[in-house]
Design an enzyme around this catalytic site. Structure first.
Site, PDB file in Angstrom:
ATOM      1  N   ASP A  74      -0.494  -5.881  11.448  1.00  0.00           N
ATOM      2  CA  ASP A  74      -1.258  -4.670  11.174  1.00  0.00           C
ATOM      3  C   ASP A  74      -2.623  -4.983  10.554  1.00  0.00           C
ATOM      4  OD1 ASP A  74       0.802  -3.215  12.177  1.00  0.00           O
ATOM      5  OD2 ASP A  74       1.516  -2.445  10.254  1.00  0.00           O
ATOM      6  N   GLY A  75      -2.679  -6.024   9.715  1.00  0.00           N
ATOM      7  CA  GLY A  75      -3.956  -6.391   9.113  1.00  0.00           C
ATOM      8  C   GLY A  75      -4.971  -6.830  10.158  1.00  0.00           C
ATOM      9  N   ASN A 147      -6.627   3.111   7.219  1.00  0.00           N
ATOM     10  CA  ASN A 147      -5.439   3.304   6.388  1.00  0.00           C
ATOM     11  C   ASN A 147      -5.748   4.019   5.079  1.00  0.00           C
ATOM     12  OD1 ASN A 147      -3.317   2.389   7.895  1.00  0.00           O
ATOM     13  ND2 ASN A 147      -3.036   0.470   6.796  1.00  0.00           N
ATOM     14  N   ASP A 177      -2.943   2.298 -12.912  1.00  0.00           N
ATOM     15  CA  ASP A 177      -3.455   0.992 -12.477  1.00  0.00           C
ATOM     16  C   ASP A 177      -4.429   1.141 -11.320  1.00  0.00           C
ATOM     17  OD1 ASP A 177      -1.898  -0.195 -14.375  1.00  0.00           O
ATOM     18  OD2 ASP A 177      -0.391  -0.968 -12.993  1.00  0.00           O
ATOM     19  N   THR A 188       2.029   5.444   5.678  1.00  0.00           N
ATOM     20  CA  THR A 188       3.197   4.563   5.788  1.00  0.00           C
ATOM     21  C   THR A 188       2.885   3.149   5.294  1.00  0.00           C
ATOM     22  OG1 THR A 188       2.581   4.173   8.101  1.00  0.00           O
ATOM     23  CG2 THR A 188       4.290   5.826   7.671  1.00  0.00           C
ATOM     24  N   ALA A 189       1.744   2.962   4.630  1.00  0.00           N
ATOM     25  CA  ALA A 189       1.352   1.634   4.151  1.00  0.00           C
ATOM     26  C   ALA A 189       1.442   1.581   2.623  1.00  0.00           C
ATOM     27  CB  ALA A 189      -0.052   1.304   4.661  1.00  0.00           C
ATOM     28  N   TYR A 190       0.347   1.227   1.960  1.00  0.00           N
ATOM     29  CA  TYR A 190       0.340   1.061   0.503  1.00  0.00           C
ATOM     30  C   TYR A 190       0.769   2.333  -0.214  1.00  0.00           C
ATOM     31  CZ  TYR A 190      -1.586  -0.831  -3.923  1.00  0.00           C
ATOM     32  OH  TYR A 190      -1.763  -1.303  -5.200  1.00  0.00           O
ATOM     33  N   SER A 191       0.326   3.473   0.267  1.00  0.00           N
ATOM     34  CA  SER A 191       0.676   4.749  -0.365  1.00  0.00           C
ATOM     35  C   SER A 191       2.190   4.960  -0.397  1.00  0.00           C
ATOM     36  CB  SER A 191      -0.009   5.904   0.385  1.00  0.00           C
ATOM     37  OG  SER A 191       0.408   7.152  -0.110  1.00  0.00           O
ATOM     38  N   LEU A 192       2.856   4.627   0.701  1.00  0.00           N
ATOM     39  CA  LEU A 192       4.315   4.798   0.770  1.00  0.00           C
ATOM     40  C   LEU A 192       5.018   3.921  -0.258  1.00  0.00           C
ATOM     41  CD1 LEU A 192       6.676   6.145   2.357  1.00  0.00           C
ATOM     42  CD2 LEU A 192       6.690   4.110   3.807  1.00  0.00           C
TER      43      LEU A 192
END
Length: 293
Positions: A74-75, A147, A177, A188-192
């Site tokens: 994905d990156g 994203n 933080d 569906t990435a960092y937020s999840l």
């Protein structure tokens, strides 16, 4: 078909799959345009008889290629967004990494996926992006994210205070933080992983998700993507980090900046056997309970 290829350096274990990609593209007589750094990396490693062209900048692709093919996870696919920008060139990702939520083609499905691609047996899945703006230029002409745009601590363990305003009206002061502003794609990435909700594409929303908030009654919120968010930062540190997907800049604590919907969309390719729900089930084990099997 004219296909642009982007990739990063990879290990020897990945080489057979990359070779398979080139073999299948050659089988279908595709004209290839390979990202210059990647072309240098695969030289002598990947065999292909047909002479390819190379590119360094998105302007070399606009109006020339039909599809951008991302080789990696994905990156890697997020990197291609900087190369595609507002050219409307559709992107498809072959997952050579782990999860592969955006790069949804599995390594074992390479031949069938490329055959569907060259015969144009696919649909287009358009996704909204975010942009960040400030009186001080940020990220040059790459101030957009597919994203999320994220505010982080930088050089100490103390919490930061993020004052957020929604269309000019005070929303909240986040003692945390950091803070994530995510698109439906990025939900569906960092937020999840920080407790945010899954938001379906085309929902026309953004998600604001605090990272480890000090006040436990502060929860993620979903807002319309027509809103404009403005942020002011406070804390013991004089420097913080601001990220657009994988790109990061150091910013001063006095900097005021805004986040809103970008002026263009990114087009992802979905093959006929793919859907957002099937990706949720297959990649995130959505609804699967081992006790039932």
């Amino acid at each position: 078909m004219k296909i642009a290829i982007y990739g990063r350096e990879f290990s020897d274990a990945t080489l057979p799959y990359v070779q398979q990609v080139f073999d299948n593209l050659e089988k279908h007589d595709a004209d290839l345009f390979i990202y210059e750094k990647f072309a240098h990396f695969i030289k002598g490693k990947v065999k292909h008889q047909k002479k390819e062209s190379t590119f360094k900048h998105y302007k070399e692709l606009k109006g020339v290629v039909d599809v951008m093919l991302s080789l990696g996870g994905d990156g890697t696919l997020l990197d291609t967004v900087s190369l595609i920008r507002d050219s409307n060139i559709p992107i498809i990702g072959i997952n050579l990494g782990r999860l592969g939520f955006l790069a949804s083609i599995n390594k074992d499905d390479i031949p069938a996926a490329i055959e569907s691609l060259v015969h144009k047996e696919y649909t287009i899945d358009s996704r909204h992006l975010l942009k960040v703006e400030s009186d001080t230029p940020l990220f040059g002409d790459e101030n957009f994210a597919l994203n999320d745009i994220t505010i982080h601590r930088r050089d100490n363990s103390a919490m930061m205070i993020i004052h957020a305003y929604l269309n000019g009206e005070f929303l909240n002061s986040y003692w945390a933080d950091g803070l994530i502003v995510a698109t439906p794609t990025g939900s569906t990435a960092y937020s999840l992983s920080c407790g945010g909700p899954i938001v379906f594409p085309l929902s026309e929303n953004f998600v604001i998700t605090p990272i480890s908030p000090h006040n436990l009654n502060v929860r993620p919120v979903v807002i319309s993507d027509t809103y404009k968010l403005t942020f002011e930062l406070e804390g013991r540190s004089s420097k913080f980090l601001l990220s657009c997907d994988s790109r990061t800049e150091v910013i001063d604590n006095h900097l005021k900046f805004s986040v809103s919907k970008a002026d263009f969309q990114i087009n992802l390719i979905r093959l006929k056997n793919e859907s957002y729900l099937s990706t949720l089930r297959n990649k995130m084990l959505w609804g699967i309970d081992r006790r039932n099997y």
